[in-house]
Design a protein around this motif. Structure first.
Motif, PDB file in Angstrom:
ATOM      1  N   VAL A  10      33.669 -15.568  98.439  1.00  0.00           N
ATOM      2  CA  VAL A  10      33.790 -16.695  97.805  1.00  0.00           C
ATOM      3  C   VAL A  10      33.358 -18.067  98.705  1.00  0.00           C
ATOM      4  O   VAL A  10      33.259 -19.190  98.482  1.00  0.00           O
TER       5      VAL A  10
ATOM      6  N   ASP B  14      32.392 -11.928  90.003  1.00  0.00           N
ATOM      7  CA  ASP B  14      33.515 -12.622  89.953  1.00  0.00           C
ATOM      8  C   ASP B  14      34.357 -12.605  88.782  1.00  0.00           C
ATOM      9  O   ASP B  14      35.474 -13.105  88.867  1.00  0.00           O
TER      10      ASP B  14
ATOM     11  N   LEU C 204      28.865 -19.335  89.993  1.00  0.00           N
ATOM     12  CA  LEU C 204      29.684 -17.913  89.696  1.00  0.00           C
ATOM     13  C   LEU C 204      28.625 -16.710  89.749  1.00  0.00           C
ATOM     14  O   LEU C 204      27.416 -17.160  89.117  1.00  0.00           O
TER      15      LEU C 204
END
Length: 120
Positions: free
Chosen positions: A60, A86, A82
């Motif tokens: 991330v 995720d 995103l």
């Protein structure tokens, strides 16, 4: 200490969400805080943590930002760019003392989780 996570939802790939975690029972400034996530069939994994500084999982880094507002006893996770991978239930967590941990076992207090779903 009680934690209440919110802000999850359904978003398309490339989109953004901001998760919030309300900390009550102790002021957030006395605790280090973290975010973890758990996808179906997988173990709970570290996402980000914050004490005096922030650290992130490699998956991330550069896309997510953890922050805290001690005046409001809130911890946030801003998630940008995103990806479908995720998708998970996201949990906020807190631990006593000034040092954050990347380990699930390092946290004594947990919120209830909020679902994040990223569609492709």
């Amino acid at each position: 200490v009680q934690l209440q996570a919110s802000g999850g939802g359904l978003v398309q790939a490339g989109g953004s969400l901001r998760l919030s975690c309300a900390v009550s029972g102790r002021t957030a400034s006395h605790y280090a805080a973290g975010w973890f996530r758990q996808a179906p069939g997988k173990e709970r994994e570290f996402v980000a943590a914050i004490s005096g500084f922030a650290n992130y999982a490699d998956s991330v880094k550069g896309r997510f930002t953890i922050s805290r507002d001690n005046t409001k006893n809130m911890v946030y996770l801003q998630m940008n760019s995103l990806k479908p991978e995720d998708t998970a239930v996201y949990y906020c967590a807190a631990r006593s003392g000034p040092y954050a941990s990347t380990s699930y076992n390092g946290y004594a207090y947990w919120g209830q989780g909020t679902q994040v779903t990223v569609s492709s």
